[in-house]
Write an enzyme that holds these catalytic residues in place. Structure first.
Site, short mmCIF file in Angstrom:
data_model
loop_
_atom_site.label_atom_id
_atom_site.label_comp_id
_atom_site.label_asym_id
_atom_site.label_seq_id
_atom_site.Cartn_x
_atom_site.Cartn_y
_atom_site.Cartn_z
N ARG A 75 0.89 -1.16 0.00
CA ARG A 75 0.00 0.00 0.00
C ARG A 75 0.93 1.21 0.00
O ARG A 75 1.55 1.50 1.01
CB ARG A 75 -0.91 -0.02 1.23
CG ARG A 75 -1.93 -1.16 1.18
CD ARG A 75 -2.95 -1.03 2.30
NE ARG A 75 -4.04 -1.96 2.10
CZ ARG A 75 -4.16 -3.13 2.73
NH1 ARG A 75 -3.26 -3.49 3.60
NH2 ARG A 75 -5.19 -3.93 2.50
N ILE A 130 -10.45 -9.95 -0.84
CA ILE A 130 -11.32 -10.95 -0.19
C ILE A 130 -12.61 -10.30 0.31
O ILE A 130 -13.56 -10.99 0.63
CB ILE A 130 -10.61 -11.67 0.97
CG1 ILE A 130 -10.27 -10.70 2.11
CG2 ILE A 130 -9.38 -12.42 0.50
CD1 ILE A 130 -10.02 -11.40 3.44
N ASP A 131 -12.63 -8.97 0.38
CA ASP A 131 -13.80 -8.28 0.95
C ASP A 131 -15.01 -8.25 0.01
O ASP A 131 -16.13 -7.99 0.46
CB ASP A 131 -13.45 -6.84 1.32
CG ASP A 131 -12.45 -6.77 2.47
OD1 ASP A 131 -12.24 -7.81 3.12
OD2 ASP A 131 -11.90 -5.69 2.71
N ARG A 166 -21.53 -22.72 24.66
CA ARG A 166 -20.95 -21.38 24.71
C ARG A 166 -21.46 -20.48 23.60
O ARG A 166 -21.89 -20.95 22.54
CB ARG A 166 -19.43 -21.47 24.57
CG ARG A 166 -18.77 -21.89 25.86
CD ARG A 166 -17.28 -22.07 25.68
NE ARG A 166 -16.68 -22.26 26.99
CZ ARG A 166 -15.51 -22.87 27.20
NH1 ARG A 166 -14.83 -23.35 26.19
NH2 ARG A 166 -15.04 -22.98 28.42
N ARG A 249 -16.98 -16.73 24.49
CA ARG A 249 -15.62 -16.74 23.96
C ARG A 249 -15.57 -15.91 22.67
O ARG A 249 -16.60 -15.75 21.99
CB ARG A 249 -15.16 -18.17 23.63
CG ARG A 249 -15.00 -19.07 24.83
CD ARG A 249 -13.81 -18.65 25.68
NE ARG A 249 -13.55 -19.59 26.75
CZ ARG A 249 -14.14 -19.58 27.95
NH1 ARG A 249 -15.05 -18.67 28.23
NH2 ARG A 249 -13.80 -20.48 28.87
O1 F6P Z 1 -7.82 -7.09 1.94
C1 F6P Z 1 -8.78 -6.33 2.60
C2 F6P Z 1 -8.59 -6.53 4.04
O2 F6P Z 1 -8.57 -7.88 4.19
C3 F6P Z 1 -9.60 -5.94 5.01
O3 F6P Z 1 -10.73 -6.69 5.21
C4 F6P Z 1 -8.77 -5.81 6.25
O4 F6P Z 1 -9.27 -4.87 7.13
C5 F6P Z 1 -7.47 -5.39 5.70
O5 F6P Z 1 -7.37 -6.00 4.45
C6 F6P Z 1 -6.30 -5.69 6.56
O6 F6P Z 1 -5.15 -5.57 5.80
P1 F6P Z 1 -3.68 -5.37 6.30
O7 F6P Z 1 -3.52 -6.07 7.58
O8 F6P Z 1 -2.87 -5.93 5.20
O9 F6P Z 1 -3.49 -3.91 6.44
#
Ligand code: F6P
Length: 324
Positions: A75, A130-131, A166, A249
């Site tokens: 990123r 994946i979101d 639980r 839990r």
């Molecule tokens: O890829 C998206 C995602 O999985 C989000 O659901 C999650 O919040 C985020 O990435 C976390 O990403 P990272 O830990 O790489 O910053």
């Protein structure tokens, strides 16, 4: 129509199972179409730094079954600045790259849209996260594998939850969207879900859980990490405060959801989208995402995919409620 001779290919943002299948499909389709492919390592950061590698057919052999991304991902903060994008553009020109294919999510497409406009550089997006939270496509690469990972884990949690009567709060990924929680919630028969798209669900859920726990029934509640009520651990603590007599839990599935070999669905769809992305460039698309709607490949303007919001399917929400 400009002739495209060399394209850049990168993965950007969070990795997702199936990205390698898309890399393979783009590379082989481009080569078939007499276009050279330059792999850009570490997303936009690698683009800025000129971290490029020529991809030949053999370089993408034996990767369709691998999770993660052989190009790696990042990123990039630098790419958010004009200076970073200028450097990136100069690297692309230095390497004779005429167009770029980017596999990623909304952050990656925002950057692609801006750069495409600033430098008149064609960009094609392939949805990979994946979101599953991208407007303009029913499906994003990695979503199906992540769903299978979630239900594999929750099925195991169910065994121990019912043995001990639980209540389990299980947190799944989804910073801004509840697609993973909703779909996996149906698939594992969750007693409830908490997702950012549905407000004020907690008090309703509390009543329901209190009743179930009194009847000595176990329960699984899936919580999307971006839910307005807070993270699963906070929600469980609130619940415990009000009902100290119940056994509660919490499990956070975390990054296990991002890894592993891609499912059949992810391998096939990533392959389709990879082919379609190269074809889109040859059809003179300049700034678009290839998506899947009703199982058909479509093209959506990149700016639409980031500006518009994808809603969760109301029918699926009703199913969760109905089946409980
Ligand atoms: O890829 C998206 C995602 O999985 C989000 O659901 C999650 O919040 C985020 O990435 C976390 O990403 P990272 O830990 O790489 O910053």
């Amino acid at each position: 129509m400009e002739v495209i001779k060399r394209i850049g290919l990168l993965t950007s943002g969070g990795d997702a199972p199936g990205m390698n299948a898309a890399i393979r499909a783009v590379t082989r389709t481009a080569i078939h179409r007499k276009i050279e492919v330059i792999g850009i390592r570490r997303g936009y950061q690698g683009m800025i730094e000129g971290d490029f590698t020529r991809l030949r057919s053999g370089d993408v052999s034996g990767i369709i079954q691998l999770g993660g991304t052989i190009l790696q991902t990042a990123r990039s903060m630098d790419f958010m600045q004009k200076k970073g994008r200028q450097q990136a553009y100069e690297q692309l020109k230095k390497f004779g790259i005429d167009a770029v294919i980017v596999i990623g999510g909304d952050g990656s497409f925002t950057g692609a849209g801006i750069m495409s406009k600033e430098f008149n550089m064609p960009f094609i997006g392939i949805p990979g996260t994946i979101d599953n939270d991208l407007y303009g496509t029913d499906y994003t690469i990695g979503y199906d594998t992540a769903l299978n990972t979630v239900i594999y884990a929750v099925d195991k949690i169910r065994d121990t939850a019912s043995s001990h009567n639980r209540i389990f709060f299980v947190e799944v990924m989804g910073k801004e969207a509840g697609f993973l929680a909703l779909m996996s919630g149906i698939a594992c028969g969750a007693e409830g879900i908490l997702i950012p798209e549905v407000k004020h669900q907690f008090s309703k859920l509390k009543k329901y859980l209190a009743q179930r726990a009194r009847e000595k029934k176990s329960s699984i509640i899936l919580v999307a990490e971006g839910d307005d009520e807070g993270r699963a651990i906070e929600i469980a603590a609130r619940f415990h405060k009000e009902f100290p007599e119940f056994d509660i839990r919490t499990t956070i599935l975390g990054h296990i959801q991002r890894g592993g070999p891609p499912s059949v669905v992810d391998r096939v769809n990533a392959s389709r989208m990879g082919v379609a992305a190269v074809e889109a460039l040859l059809e003179d698309q300049k700034c678009a995402m290839v998506g899947l709607v009703n199982n058909n490949i479509i093209h959506v303007p990149l700016n639409k995919t980031v500006k518009l919001h994808k809603d969760v399917n109301k029918e699926l929400l009703d199913i969760i409620e109905m089946l409980n």
